[in-house]
Design an enzyme around this catalytic site. Structure first.
Site, mmCIF file in Angstrom:
data_model
loop_
_atom_site.group_PDB
_atom_site.id
_atom_site.type_symbol
_atom_site.label_atom_id
_atom_site.label_comp_id
_atom_site.label_asym_id
_atom_site.label_seq_id
_atom_site.Cartn_x
_atom_site.Cartn_y
_atom_site.Cartn_z
ATOM 1 N N HIS A 14 10.018 57.241 26.424
ATOM 2 C CA HIS A 14 9.184 56.109 25.995
ATOM 3 C C HIS A 14 9.646 55.674 24.610
ATOM 4 C CE1 HIS A 14 4.817 54.358 25.666
ATOM 5 N NE2 HIS A 14 5.685 53.631 24.971
ATOM 6 N N HIS A 16 10.944 52.004 22.657
ATOM 7 C CA HIS A 16 11.275 50.571 22.662
ATOM 8 C C HIS A 16 12.437 50.379 21.693
ATOM 9 C CE1 HIS A 16 7.393 49.583 24.653
ATOM 10 N NE2 HIS A 16 7.015 50.690 24.036
ATOM 11 N N HIS A 194 2.693 50.630 30.677
ATOM 12 C CA HIS A 194 1.777 51.099 29.642
ATOM 13 C C HIS A 194 0.354 50.940 30.182
ATOM 14 C CE1 HIS A 194 5.235 50.781 27.054
ATOM 15 N NE2 HIS A 194 4.566 50.939 25.938
ATOM 16 N N GLU A 197 -3.698 53.175 26.688
ATOM 17 C CA GLU A 197 -3.336 53.405 25.282
ATOM 18 C C GLU A 197 -4.541 52.972 24.444
ATOM 19 O OE1 GLU A 197 -0.235 50.810 23.830
ATOM 20 O OE2 GLU A 197 0.051 51.952 21.970
ATOM 21 N N ASP A 275 8.120 56.152 20.862
ATOM 22 C CA ASP A 275 7.597 54.787 21.013
ATOM 23 C C ASP A 275 8.362 53.771 20.152
ATOM 24 O OD1 ASP A 275 5.964 52.900 22.188
ATOM 25 O OD2 ASP A 275 4.145 53.444 21.110
ATOM 26 N N ASP A 276 7.975 53.641 18.876
ATOM 27 C CA ASP A 276 8.621 52.696 17.948
ATOM 28 C C ASP A 276 8.853 53.424 16.627
ATOM 29 O OD1 ASP A 276 8.206 50.053 19.553
ATOM 30 O OD2 ASP A 276 6.229 51.001 19.529
HETATM 31 N N1 ADE Z 1 5.516 47.490 22.546
HETATM 32 C C1 ADE Z 1 6.111 48.290 21.666
HETATM 33 N N2 ADE Z 1 5.334 49.355 21.415
HETATM 34 C C2 ADE Z 1 4.215 49.225 22.180
HETATM 35 C C3 ADE Z 1 3.058 50.000 22.383
HETATM 36 N N3 ADE Z 1 2.835 51.144 21.748
HETATM 37 N N4 ADE Z 1 2.120 49.529 23.234
HETATM 38 C C4 ADE Z 1 2.294 48.386 23.868
HETATM 39 N N5 ADE Z 1 3.380 47.617 23.718
HETATM 40 C C5 ADE Z 1 4.336 48.035 22.879
HETATM 41 ZN ZN ZN Z 2 5.301 51.812 24.143
#
Ligand code: ADE
Ligand code: ZN
Length: 335
Positions: A14, A16, A194, A197, A275-276
């Protein structure tokens, strides 16, 4: 335990790629491409990373992605992430990208995919890191735009293994994309989404029922529905959990409140992911360390996150066996 975590083979599911854009590269690309951003320094960019929910992050994330213009930019972005993978002992990674974040700005789908793919190829040959690419539909955009994106992916089916669903969860139910996912599955794409969350556990059930997905991204709110947790355990439906992301986006107030280790001990196929990472202050090792310091685990439990990720991955059975063996040998050596 820190050393055990650092050298443990890891599998990320996971991630991005746009979320790996570090402030240094953002500034460099803004200058290289003549794109104005409202920041003059790395410190100013980092200061802006104070999120109070998912949307406040997404606004900054899409703004950051505006500096990505040419194929070389997507290559540089992906290559920088792969070098971080090497540092963190990530041996396999499954990467999301958001084509609509770029095609909406007039960047060609081909430019995006070719840049990312060229770096992934080099990652395999030069770093030995294997990878898969998953394209996400932005759920705040409409069904028509998702269908157009699916058409654009046709020429790149050799490079894209699956489709996913990301961006604003609340107000954009899975049902909006039921037909697109049906068509994507018909065309041979694997599917993830997703869910759970920021949104409730019912969003996870809805995504499973309507989109026919094989794993859930995040899914941490499953704990609100005991029957759903029982189903996740029984059917080995994986959750790709992102602990530092959940902390930074205020899904949890502190790591002690996070349910990932409780879910692991209940037998859910949970995995740890970043994630990011450029926005949430941590790559894979940081996520493992943050979880372990709030919820101390033994080595078998920590390694289970890698075994779960191998099982949840989109690699073939032979490759899964190779990764399992590598992880088991590491565990045996360090028990
Ligand atoms: N796009 C990038 N990170 C995300 C996240 N945590 N939730 C939803 N969309 C995303
Ligand atoms: Zn994500």
């Amino acid at each position: 335990m820190k050393e055990f975590i650092q050298s443990l083979p890891k599998v990320e599911l996971h991630l991005h790629i746009e979320g790996t854009l570090e402030p240094e590269l953002m500034l460099e690309l803004s200058q290289r491409n003549g794109i104005n951003i409202p920041f003059d320094s790395v410190a100013e960019i980092r200061d802006a990373y104070n999120f109070h929910n998912l949307q406040s992050f997404l606004d900054i994330y899409f703004q950051g992605a505006n500096v990505l213009i040419n194929e070389q930019d997507f290559f540089d972005l992906t290559w920088a992430y792969l070098l971080r993978c090497r540092e963190d002992n990530v041996v396999h990674t499954e990467i999301f990208f958001d084509p609509q974040a770029h095609t909406e700005r007039g960047i060609l789908f081909d430019t995006v995919v070719n840049g990312i793919h060229r770096a992934l190829d080099k990652g395999m040959t030069e770093l030995g890191i294997t990878s898969k690419l998953i394209m996400c539909f932005l759920r705040h955009l409409d069904e028509e735009s998702a269908f157009e994106t699916l058409v654009q992916a046709q020429a790149h089916k050799d490079k894209i293994i699956g489709v996913g669903l990301d961006s604003t969860e609340i107000g954009n139910p899975a049902s909006k994309f039921e037909r697109v996912f049906k068509e994507a599955i018909k065309q041979g794409f694997l599917t993830v989404a997703h869910a759970g969350e920021e949104g409730p556990a019912s969003n996870i059930s809805e995504a499973l029922d309507l989109l026919n997905i094989t794993r859930i991204d995040h899914g941490v709110r499953c704990s609100e529905d005991a029957e759903l947790v029982t189903k996740l355990v029984a059917e080995r439906i994986p959750l790709t959990v992102c602990p530092l992301s959940n902390l930074k986006l205020k899904v949890v107030e502190h790591m002690g409140q996070h349910n990932i280790v409780a879910l692991l001990r209940q037998g859910v196929c949970v995995t740890i992911n970043s994630d990011d990472p450029a926005y949430f202050g941590g790559y894979m090792i940081d996520n493992f360390l943050a979880v372990n310091s709030a919820h101390p685990m033994n080595k078998v439990e920590i390694a289970q996150f890698t075994f779960n990720a191998i099982e949840a991955s989109f690699v073939c059975q032979n490759e899964q066996a190779r990764l399992r063996l590598m992880t088991q040998q590491y565990l045996d050596l360090h028990q």
